[in-house]
Design an enzyme around this catalytic site. Sequence first.
Site, PDB file in Angstrom:
ATOM      1  N   ASP A 199       1.468  23.356   0.591  1.00  0.00           N
ATOM      2  CA  ASP A 199       2.619  23.316  -0.306  1.00  0.00           C
ATOM      3  C   ASP A 199       3.697  22.480   0.388  1.00  0.00           C
ATOM      4  O   ASP A 199       4.179  22.839   1.472  1.00  0.00           O
ATOM      5  CB  ASP A 199       3.109  24.762  -0.497  1.00  0.00           C
ATOM      6  CG  ASP A 199       3.832  24.969  -1.803  1.00  0.00           C
ATOM      7  OD1 ASP A 199       4.500  24.035  -2.257  1.00  0.00           O
ATOM      8  OD2 ASP A 199       3.748  26.092  -2.344  1.00  0.00           O
ATOM      9  N   ASP A 253       6.295  20.877  -4.341  1.00  0.00           N
ATOM     10  CA  ASP A 253       7.238  21.866  -4.858  1.00  0.00           C
ATOM     11  C   ASP A 253       8.478  21.228  -5.491  1.00  0.00           C
ATOM     12  O   ASP A 253       9.039  20.272  -4.934  1.00  0.00           O
ATOM     13  CB  ASP A 253       7.681  22.740  -3.665  1.00  0.00           C
ATOM     14  CG  ASP A 253       8.611  23.855  -4.063  1.00  0.00           C
ATOM     15  OD1 ASP A 253       8.134  24.820  -4.665  1.00  0.00           O
ATOM     16  OD2 ASP A 253       9.829  23.754  -3.773  1.00  0.00           O
ATOM     17  N   GLU A 288       4.739  20.201  -9.079  1.00  0.00           N
ATOM     18  CA  GLU A 288       5.380  21.251  -9.881  1.00  0.00           C
ATOM     19  C   GLU A 288       6.407  20.537 -10.749  1.00  0.00           C
ATOM     20  O   GLU A 288       7.449  20.110 -10.266  1.00  0.00           O
ATOM     21  CB  GLU A 288       6.064  22.286  -8.982  1.00  0.00           C
ATOM     22  CG  GLU A 288       6.565  23.464  -9.803  1.00  0.00           C
ATOM     23  CD  GLU A 288       7.569  24.346  -9.063  1.00  0.00           C
ATOM     24  OE1 GLU A 288       7.742  25.497  -9.470  1.00  0.00           O
ATOM     25  OE2 GLU A 288       8.217  23.876  -8.100  1.00  0.00           O
ATOM     26  N   HIS A 335       2.911  32.325  -8.216  1.00  0.00           N
ATOM     27  CA  HIS A 335       3.771  33.254  -7.469  1.00  0.00           C
ATOM     28  C   HIS A 335       5.191  33.339  -8.036  1.00  0.00           C
ATOM     29  O   HIS A 335       6.007  34.093  -7.510  1.00  0.00           O
ATOM     30  CB  HIS A 335       3.822  32.819  -6.006  1.00  0.00           C
ATOM     31  CG  HIS A 335       4.505  31.499  -5.844  1.00  0.00           C
ATOM     32  ND1 HIS A 335       3.903  30.300  -6.179  1.00  0.00           N
ATOM     33  CD2 HIS A 335       5.754  31.182  -5.443  1.00  0.00           C
ATOM     34  CE1 HIS A 335       4.749  29.320  -5.974  1.00  0.00           C
ATOM     35  NE2 HIS A 335       5.890  29.826  -5.526  1.00  0.00           N
ATOM     36  N   ASP A 336       5.500  32.553  -9.061  1.00  0.00           N
ATOM     37  CA  ASP A 336       6.832  32.622  -9.694  1.00  0.00           C
ATOM     38  C   ASP A 336       6.758  33.267 -11.072  1.00  0.00           C
ATOM     39  O   ASP A 336       7.781  33.376 -11.751  1.00  0.00           O
ATOM     40  CB  ASP A 336       7.402  31.204  -9.891  1.00  0.00           C
ATOM     41  CG  ASP A 336       7.670  30.489  -8.581  1.00  0.00           C
ATOM     42  OD1 ASP A 336       8.025  31.159  -7.604  1.00  0.00           O
ATOM     43  OD2 ASP A 336       7.518  29.257  -8.542  1.00  0.00           O
TER      44      ASP A 336
HETATM   45  C1  GLC Z   1       9.426  26.361  -6.505  1.00  0.00           C
HETATM   46  C2  GLC Z   1       8.609  27.494  -5.917  1.00  0.00           C
HETATM   47  C3  GLC Z   1       9.461  28.712  -5.838  1.00  0.00           C
HETATM   48  C4  GLC Z   1      10.632  28.409  -4.942  1.00  0.00           C
HETATM   49  C5  GLC Z   1      11.397  27.185  -5.429  1.00  0.00           C
HETATM   50  C6  GLC Z   1      12.330  26.682  -4.381  1.00  0.00           C
HETATM   51  O1  GLC Z   1       9.755  26.584  -7.819  1.00  0.00           O
HETATM   52  O2  GLC Z   1       7.447  27.693  -6.656  1.00  0.00           O
HETATM   53  O3  GLC Z   1       8.769  29.836  -5.381  1.00  0.00           O
HETATM   54  O4  GLC Z   1      11.497  29.520  -4.910  1.00  0.00           O
HETATM   55  O5  GLC Z   1      10.532  26.111  -5.723  1.00  0.00           O
HETATM   56  O6  GLC Z   1      11.635  26.052  -3.360  1.00  0.00           O
END
Ligand code: GLC
Length: 597
Positions: free
Chosen positions: A140, A242, A299, A373-374
Amino acid sequence: MNRRKKKEERIPMKRIISIALLICVFFINGCSVSVKFDDKDAADQEWWQQTIAYEIYVKSFKDSDGDGTGDLNGITSELDHLKELGVGAVWLTPCYVSPQADNGYDIADYYNIDPAYGTMEDMDRLIAEAKKRDIRIVMDLVFNHTSNENEWFKESRSGRDNEKSDWYIWADPKEDGSEPTNWRSIFGGSAWEYDETRGQYYLHTFLPEQPDLNWENPEVRAAVRDVANFWKDKGVGGFRMDAITYIKKPAEYKDGKPDAADGMTGIHSMTANTPGILDYLHEFKSSVQEGSDIFTVGEANGVEADDLKDWIGENGVFDMVFEFGLVNIDLPDETNWCERRKWDLTDLKSFFAESFCVADTAGGWFPVFLENHDQPRSINHFMPESGDREAKAKALATLLLTMRGTPFIMQGEELGFVNVDWPSIDDYEDISTKNHYEFALGEGYSEEEAMEGVHHFSRDSSRTPMQWDASENAGFTSGTPWLPVYPDYKTFNKKSEKEDADSILNYYIALAGLRSEHRELKDGSYEEIMPEDENIVAFIRQNKDSKATVLINFTDEEVTYDTEYVKDADCIMSSNGETQKGKLAPFEAVIYEGSTK
Ligand code: GLC
């Protein structure tokens, strides 16, 4: 009290229009109204298109040393579980050195492993052991921001004239000394934090402990490329990028129109997918990916269907992107967990149809995911409250593992995990959950309403420790788990489910097996059938040799369908054990092989 009016929001007009346009395009090109693609031979596919991916929340997967926190050696010890699920790529949430303000998404040192998770030797061993099982590790990469404890930031904030003074987004206060703009960070509160030494504010899209890097600076772009190349050289199989849609900021920082009682405007609407971002990403792609077989998945919150052709496919910047349409199906405004949108099954189906249409037209590929995980657990997110949990989990598993694209399983999804519903906000650990709760109270919602939002959307639900067996702490740790183990662990755990032939886990394993035997489930075209049906998700996967028809009942009742769809076809899988053509039991999923209507 400045409470926003509750309204029954439906799927936005923009999306409806773009689906309509796509249908027209396909009609003009001579295709039928349902979405159909030419199949590509498996021989033409990349390894990551044929495999199953699995997300590990490192902190919660398996603790090998009794400190209550998952670690890399714990993961290595459970690789056979992943192998059995047919997994070929494992995405690890960030395990670099981090003060853990956002559980590792605040990186202090990209070149070292956080001691809580192990050492670089442990990582090398994990990569090697995984490789022996034909599994590749996916890192990641968090490059929109670092931790405020990263040496880069420490130097940058030490004054206005150091070598890294321009590595982050610094801006002067407004004349009255207040924040440069009224932007609200994604986790709540102002997106600007004042720094005494510089007498300036720095921007943070997420927490104040996560200052945003300044990608305008070529040295920053070179530094993040070096990080990626370091990990590529270690032999990882890919990168998840990310929060990547936020890396480019607008040329001018201007106030936005307030969108809530706090007078602020969400930073997402001001900075996501800012024009020019693709130049940076093309540069990244050519200096990191060229000549290697690693894959990238971005993402991509804020990338609309219309933009996808620039993000994936032959001319895109990533191999795949996680698009948010489906997981936000019930969330019109990500800041406000108290306003849920009602949706129908046809809405859910349209996300697949639309995304695939665009992805395939651009020669791209999609990651299929129902959880991460979100996100909430998919049983709570996409299924009605009533009905049998195991049947619902199997129905969703069928969707995940037979849809065209690379499936991403979230740890615990294969065991049928559900959302936590802890009574008080103090029971929750996730900082974003706490901030969403506070935001809701600030907007005038009652504590009860705010908690309802938390129960549905909290990120803690997907982060509870993995349940390995029925022993204390579900076999996750011999110490005290950092987050409570879900109380159902005596029934829903890997060991018990492995021993039960009808379990959710064994159903996943069977589906993974089916996927490798029936290649059309990997490389076949996708054609939606019964697009108007509000109870059943149904589609055909077909390559030049074979054809599979998948039908999934999303309701708690028996439903019927036209037997013509499965005429002369044989049932190769039913989540119910037995099935009858033309009927589906509550939440039943079936796969037929052979001739179709
Ligand atoms: C992304 C991750 C999340 C994190 C955010 C800040 O959305 O998936 O878990 O809190 O970025 O890095």
